[in-house]
Write a protein that holds these residues in place. Structure first.
Motif, PDB file in Angstrom:
ATOM      1  N   PHE A  67       0.857  -1.187   0.000  1.00 22.40           N
ATOM      2  CA  PHE A  67       0.000   0.000   0.000  1.00 22.40           C
ATOM      3  C   PHE A  67       0.889   1.230   0.000  1.00 22.40           C
ATOM      4  O   PHE A  67       1.710   1.417   0.885  1.00 22.40           O
ATOM      5  CB  PHE A  67      -0.937   0.016   1.207  1.00 22.40           C
ATOM      6  CG  PHE A  67      -1.828   1.229   1.223  1.00 22.40           C
ATOM      7  CD1 PHE A  67      -2.914   1.299   0.364  1.00 22.40           C
ATOM      8  CD2 PHE A  67      -1.560   2.290   2.054  1.00 22.40           C
ATOM      9  CE1 PHE A  67      -3.729   2.415   0.354  1.00 22.40           C
ATOM     10  CE2 PHE A  67      -2.368   3.411   2.057  1.00 22.40           C
ATOM     11  CZ  PHE A  67      -3.457   3.475   1.206  1.00 22.40           C
ATOM     12  N   ASP A  68       0.719   2.061  -1.002  1.00 28.58           N
ATOM     13  CA  ASP A  68       1.412   3.345  -1.089  1.00 28.58           C
ATOM     14  C   ASP A  68       0.338   4.408  -1.250  1.00 28.58           C
ATOM     15  O   ASP A  68      -0.336   4.457  -2.287  1.00 28.58           O
ATOM     16  CB  ASP A  68       2.361   3.355  -2.288  1.00 28.58           C
ATOM     17  CG  ASP A  68       3.131   4.655  -2.417  1.00 28.58           C
ATOM     18  OD1 ASP A  68       2.722   5.676  -1.816  1.00 28.58           O
ATOM     19  OD2 ASP A  68       4.130   4.663  -3.151  1.00 28.58           O
ATOM     20  N   LEU A  71      -0.096   6.186  -4.498  1.00 28.33           N
ATOM     21  CA  LEU A  71      -0.566   5.433  -5.658  1.00 28.33           C
ATOM     22  C   LEU A  71      -2.006   4.928  -5.496  1.00 28.33           C
ATOM     23  O   LEU A  71      -2.513   4.244  -6.383  1.00 28.33           O
ATOM     24  CB  LEU A  71       0.365   4.254  -5.928  1.00 28.33           C
ATOM     25  CG  LEU A  71       1.795   4.622  -6.298  1.00 28.33           C
ATOM     26  CD1 LEU A  71       2.646   3.371  -6.448  1.00 28.33           C
ATOM     27  CD2 LEU A  71       1.837   5.475  -7.562  1.00 28.33           C
ATOM     28  N   ALA A  72      -2.639   5.253  -4.399  1.00 32.36           N
ATOM     29  CA  ALA A  72      -4.013   4.800  -4.159  1.00 32.36           C
ATOM     30  C   ALA A  72      -4.973   5.777  -4.836  1.00 32.36           C
ATOM     31  O   ALA A  72      -5.498   6.698  -4.222  1.00 32.36           O
ATOM     32  CB  ALA A  72      -4.282   4.696  -2.661  1.00 32.36           C
ATOM     33  N   GLN A  73      -5.169   5.563  -6.141  1.00 35.06           N
ATOM     34  CA  GLN A  73      -6.001   6.450  -6.935  1.00 35.06           C
ATOM     35  C   GLN A  73      -6.726   5.665  -8.015  1.00 35.06           C
ATOM     36  O   GLN A  73      -6.403   4.510  -8.290  1.00 35.06           O
ATOM     37  CB  GLN A  73      -5.150   7.557  -7.544  1.00 35.06           C
ATOM     38  CG  GLN A  73      -3.926   7.037  -8.281  1.00 35.06           C
ATOM     39  CD  GLN A  73      -2.975   8.130  -8.671  1.00 35.06           C
ATOM     40  OE1 GLN A  73      -3.345   8.958  -9.487  1.00 35.06           O
ATOM     41  NE2 GLN A  73      -1.785   8.148  -8.108  1.00 35.06           N
ATOM     42  N   LYS A  74      -7.715   6.310  -8.636  1.00 30.15           N
ATOM     43  CA  LYS A  74      -8.550   5.623  -9.633  1.00 30.15           C
ATOM     44  C   LYS A  74      -7.726   5.017 -10.760  1.00 30.15           C
ATOM     45  O   LYS A  74      -7.971   3.882 -11.155  1.00 30.15           O
ATOM     46  CB  LYS A  74      -9.580   6.589 -10.231  1.00 30.15           C
ATOM     47  CG  LYS A  74     -10.745   6.808  -9.360  1.00 30.15           C
ATOM     48  CD  LYS A  74     -11.919   7.563  -9.918  1.00 30.15           C
ATOM     49  CE  LYS A  74     -11.834   8.408 -11.102  1.00 30.15           C
ATOM     50  NZ  LYS A  74     -13.112   9.083 -11.445  1.00 30.15           N
ATOM     51  N   ALA A  75      -6.774   5.760 -11.291  1.00 35.10           N
ATOM     52  CA  ALA A  75      -5.978   5.251 -12.418  1.00 35.10           C
ATOM     53  C   ALA A  75      -5.247   3.969 -12.038  1.00 35.10           C
ATOM     54  O   ALA A  75      -5.153   3.037 -12.848  1.00 35.10           O
ATOM     55  CB  ALA A  75      -4.984   6.315 -12.884  1.00 35.10           C
ATOM     56  N   VAL A  76      -4.750   3.896 -10.829  1.00 36.88           N
ATOM     57  CA  VAL A  76      -4.038   2.695 -10.374  1.00 36.88           C
ATOM     58  C   VAL A  76      -5.020   1.550 -10.154  1.00 36.88           C
ATOM     59  O   VAL A  76      -4.723   0.404 -10.500  1.00 36.88           O
ATOM     60  CB  VAL A  76      -3.205   2.998  -9.110  1.00 36.88           C
ATOM     61  CG1 VAL A  76      -2.623   1.732  -8.512  1.00 36.88           C
ATOM     62  CG2 VAL A  76      -2.110   4.011  -9.436  1.00 36.88           C
ATOM     63  N   LEU A  77      -6.186   1.839  -9.592  1.00 35.70           N
ATOM     64  CA  LEU A  77      -7.200   0.802  -9.413  1.00 35.70           C
ATOM     65  C   LEU A  77      -7.606   0.221 -10.767  1.00 35.70           C
ATOM     66  O   LEU A  77      -7.696  -0.997 -10.936  1.00 35.70           O
ATOM     67  CB  LEU A  77      -8.413   1.362  -8.668  1.00 35.70           C
ATOM     68  CG  LEU A  77      -9.567   0.400  -8.385  1.00 35.70           C
ATOM     69  CD1 LEU A  77      -9.101  -0.847  -7.641  1.00 35.70           C
ATOM     70  CD2 LEU A  77     -10.665   1.118  -7.603  1.00 35.70           C
ATOM     71  N   PHE A 115      -9.898   4.542  -0.752  1.00 36.25           N
ATOM     72  CA  PHE A 115     -10.320   3.651   0.322  1.00 36.25           C
ATOM     73  C   PHE A 115     -10.682   2.259  -0.172  1.00 36.25           C
ATOM     74  O   PHE A 115     -10.547   1.295   0.581  1.00 36.25           O
ATOM     75  CB  PHE A 115     -11.420   4.286   1.167  1.00 36.25           C
ATOM     76  CG  PHE A 115     -10.853   5.228   2.191  1.00 36.25           C
ATOM     77  CD1 PHE A 115     -10.311   4.750   3.370  1.00 36.25           C
ATOM     78  CD2 PHE A 115     -10.790   6.588   1.946  1.00 36.25           C
ATOM     79  CE1 PHE A 115      -9.742   5.598   4.307  1.00 36.25           C
ATOM     80  CE2 PHE A 115     -10.216   7.451   2.872  1.00 36.25           C
ATOM     81  CZ  PHE A 115      -9.692   6.953   4.059  1.00 36.25           C
ATOM     82  N   VAL A 116     -11.098   2.105  -1.416  1.00 36.75           N
ATOM     83  CA  VAL A 116     -11.283   0.753  -1.958  1.00 36.75           C
ATOM     84  C   VAL A 116      -9.936   0.040  -1.966  1.00 36.75           C
ATOM     85  O   VAL A 116      -9.815  -1.105  -1.534  1.00 36.75           O
ATOM     86  CB  VAL A 116     -11.901   0.795  -3.372  1.00 36.75           C
ATOM     87  CG1 VAL A 116     -11.762  -0.548  -4.079  1.00 36.75           C
ATOM     88  CG2 VAL A 116     -13.372   1.194  -3.291  1.00 36.75           C
ATOM     89  N   ILE A 117      -8.909   0.738  -2.447  1.00 35.13           N
ATOM     90  CA  ILE A 117      -7.564   0.149  -2.471  1.00 35.13           C
ATOM     91  C   ILE A 117      -7.086  -0.128  -1.050  1.00 35.13           C
ATOM     92  O   ILE A 117      -6.572  -1.209  -0.752  1.00 35.13           O
ATOM     93  CB  ILE A 117      -6.584   1.059  -3.225  1.00 35.13           C
ATOM     94  CG1 ILE A 117      -6.966   1.116  -4.706  1.00 35.13           C
ATOM     95  CG2 ILE A 117      -5.140   0.593  -3.042  1.00 35.13           C
ATOM     96  CD1 ILE A 117      -6.253   2.206  -5.499  1.00 35.13           C
ATOM     97  N   PHE A 118      -7.274   0.846  -0.166  1.00 34.45           N
ATOM     98  CA  PHE A 118      -6.839   0.657   1.220  1.00 34.45           C
ATOM     99  C   PHE A 118      -7.543  -0.532   1.862  1.00 34.45           C
ATOM    100  O   PHE A 118      -6.906  -1.372   2.504  1.00 34.45           O
ATOM    101  CB  PHE A 118      -7.068   1.917   2.065  1.00 34.45           C
ATOM    102  CG  PHE A 118      -6.787   1.680   3.512  1.00 34.45           C
ATOM    103  CD1 PHE A 118      -5.474   1.678   3.977  1.00 34.45           C
ATOM    104  CD2 PHE A 118      -7.805   1.390   4.405  1.00 34.45           C
ATOM    105  CE1 PHE A 118      -5.199   1.406   5.319  1.00 34.45           C
ATOM    106  CE2 PHE A 118      -7.540   1.114   5.735  1.00 34.45           C
ATOM    107  CZ  PHE A 118      -6.229   1.123   6.192  1.00 34.45           C
TER     108      PHE A 118
END
Length: 140
Positions: A67-68, A71-77, A115-118
């Motif tokens: 988890f960074d 990088l926790a953003q829509k494009a990365v998801l 928060f989805v990524i988290f």
């Protein structure tokens, strides 16, 4: 009762604390407490966006990741969804339509995607029991 803890922070984070808050102590306290308030609000917002199988696919694709926050953003998801399907067949395994799940991500805010990524990462790396069905019930 307050508890004192010690942690290490990188220079950039310390500088942001020093310029944003009156003290590092208050900055860490307010930032930490604010995170949990925001997390609770985002958990409510993201509940119901994804189907059970979409949630399971997202959890699956974040197994073994780091988890960074940067990088926790829509494009990365979206990239994670694309890559996990291309290289691991994650969406097919969970019977998820790629166009549908990508459309749902497109309609999310950056905070929701964060928060989805988290939450997907935290499923694997928290001390909570790894019960996928219980997790799905929290967000479906």
């Amino acid at each position: 009762m307050d508890k004192s803890i010690t942690t290490r922070l990188d220079d950039k984070t310390v500088k942001m604390l020093e310029t944003t808050f009156d003290s590092n102590y208050n900055g860490i306290r307010i930032a930490t407490e604010s995170f949990f308030v925001l997390r609770s609000k985002m958990q409510s917002e993201i509940k119901g966006i994804f189907s059970g199988n979409e949630i399971k696919a997202i959890i699956d694709m974040f197994n073994g990741t780091m988890f960074d926050p940067q990088l926790a953003q829509k494009a990365v998801l979206k990239a994670e969804i694309e890559d996990s399907e291309k290289y691991e067949g994650t969406l097919k395994r969970w019977e998820v339509d790629k166009a549908v799940i990508l459309s749902k991500v497109d309609n999310m805010t950056e905070a929701q995607a964060f928060f989805v990524i988290f939450e997907a990462w935290n499923f694997w790396y928290s001390k909570k029991e790894k019960n996928l069905d219980n997790f799905v019930n929290e967000f479906e």
